[in-house]
Enzyme design. Sequence first.
Site, short mmCIF file in Angstrom:
data_model
loop_
_atom_site.label_atom_id
_atom_site.label_comp_id
_atom_site.label_asym_id
_atom_site.label_seq_id
_atom_site.Cartn_x
_atom_site.Cartn_y
_atom_site.Cartn_z
N LEU A 199 -3.22 -11.71 -11.39
CA LEU A 199 -4.62 -12.01 -11.75
C LEU A 199 -5.52 -11.79 -10.53
O LEU A 199 -6.51 -11.07 -10.61
CB LEU A 199 -4.74 -13.46 -12.25
CG LEU A 199 -6.14 -13.90 -12.67
CD1 LEU A 199 -6.62 -13.10 -13.90
CD2 LEU A 199 -6.18 -15.40 -13.01
N GLU A 253 -3.60 -21.37 -7.79
CA GLU A 253 -3.84 -21.96 -9.12
C GLU A 253 -5.16 -22.70 -9.17
O GLU A 253 -5.28 -23.72 -9.84
CB GLU A 253 -2.70 -22.93 -9.47
CG GLU A 253 -1.38 -22.26 -9.71
CD GLU A 253 -1.31 -21.58 -11.05
OE1 GLU A 253 -2.28 -21.68 -11.81
OE2 GLU A 253 -0.29 -20.93 -11.30
N GLY A 254 -6.15 -22.18 -8.45
CA GLY A 254 -7.46 -22.81 -8.39
C GLY A 254 -7.51 -23.71 -7.17
O GLY A 254 -6.67 -24.60 -7.00
N GLY A 285 -10.82 -13.81 -6.15
CA GLY A 285 -9.83 -14.88 -6.15
C GLY A 285 -10.25 -15.99 -7.07
O GLY A 285 -9.81 -16.08 -8.22
#
Length: 392
Positions: free
Chosen positions: A138, A371-372, A144
């Site tokens: 992703l 993952e954030g 990002g």
Amino acid sequence: MRTDLYQGHDYFNMDDLLTEEHKLIRDAARSWVKQEVSPIIEEAAENCKFPQHLIQGLGEIGAFGPYIPEEYGGAGLDQISYGLLMQELERCDSGLRSTASVQSSLVMYPIWKYGSEEQKQKFLPKLATGEWIGCFGLTEPDHGSNPGGMVTSYVEDGDDVILNGAKMWISNAPFAQMAVVWAKNEEGRIHGLIVERGMEGFSTPTMKGKWSLRASDTGELIFDNVRVPKSNILPGRSGLGGPLSCLDSARFGIAWGAIGAALDCYDTALRYSTERHQFGKPIAGFQLQQKKLAEMITEITKAQLLTLRLGQLRNEGTATSAQISLAKRNNVDMALNIAREARQVLGAMGIMNEYPIMRHMMNLESVITYEGTHDIHLLITGLDVTGFSAFK
Ligand code: TGC
Ligand code: FAD
């Protein structure tokens, strides 16, 4: 090499809320980790290499797609079982958990949720055993926190599409047999594609120089006019919601995993504090060290309660993305703070690889970003409670 003396800590009798099956799954994972991984994990981190010989064992303890139905090779377990497995793996090392959670939540989950029946039959059973390892593309060099801005894209060409672009920071990329890649079509709509190793123009160079998550391989995904059959496009969902829903599942696993890392740091610090003497008595007898240990078990217990409730909501299918964000953010921050405090309890020994704390601390610097990021999850909570988006 030090024997792994870890024992779980359950201050609020959480085990009473688990089923016998939950406890069996957790205990089997713990035994496997102690026997197969603990003896080699420091060396793997020093060598900056994921120990690939562990893949078969990870498959055998059910760490790949535990909640995927048995008809596709999964174990058909519930979300709390998945959480407990991630907790036991990250208790040893965040990179070990990464390998399992990427495979489960970011590779198997999208194929199961959005794949065709043919794709499910072809890929899921091999991914469940670990015969194939996948990765999830992703993030891009310039996108990002804002994956919706991605520039990786494809154009149609007969029965195929031609894919161009690059992904960066991809866990397991250097050795994965396949990648679930998110890219824009000619209308600018995001779709998931399965890109297989060996497709011409597809390469996965290793990213070197990490001081964190060293026992996990991280790489790039480069697509130079890669011809991907249209039958490898996931038909079930388009738009950013596709990859974001996979992140929900992975973030849920991380919320549990972070408790494992925190427990290992606490367990190590507690044991050390009773064995280490200064000024004629164990350092555990000094108030300042007790403050650290008491606050650690308090924060761990709060995180355990939060996460078990989240597991119940996931089982019911009612957990919201914002609830998952809150738990990921809280628990990773909690674990990182505990790693820092626990390291101090060990004094100089805290920096040594004879103990796991410094490795956990360094790993958690990745976990708080991937993952954030910590900030992005705060903004997700902020949006949820106020109704105003502060992202843009
Ligand atoms: P936004 O406009 O809010 O949403 C776009 C569309 O997506 C829907 N949506 C979701 N759907 C399912 N689950 C979620 N959690 C969702 N969040 C949003 C939303 O309803 C909308 O749908 P539609 O139909 O209206 O189009 O999107 P935005 O561009 O404003 O971005 C929001 C933001 C910043 C929260 C999001 O993009 C984000 O979470 N950014 C962080 C990126 C991230 O976490 N990347 C992780 C990469 S993978 C990774 O790190 C693996 S590490 C693994 C390991 O080794 O363990
Ligand atoms: P940026 O987005 O550039 O953010 C930099 C800083 O700006 C952060 O502090 C961030 O919080 C802040 N910021 C950004 N936007 C805002 C805003 N709107 N408001 C306030 N502050 C903001 N990705 C994958 O796709 N697959 C993987 O398998 C994967 N594995 C990874 C493994 C490792 C070891 C690491 C470190 C990362 C991995 N990632 C993976 C990438 C990860 O998801 C990204 O690093 C993460 O989403 C953050 O993106 P970024 O690093 O580009 O930071």
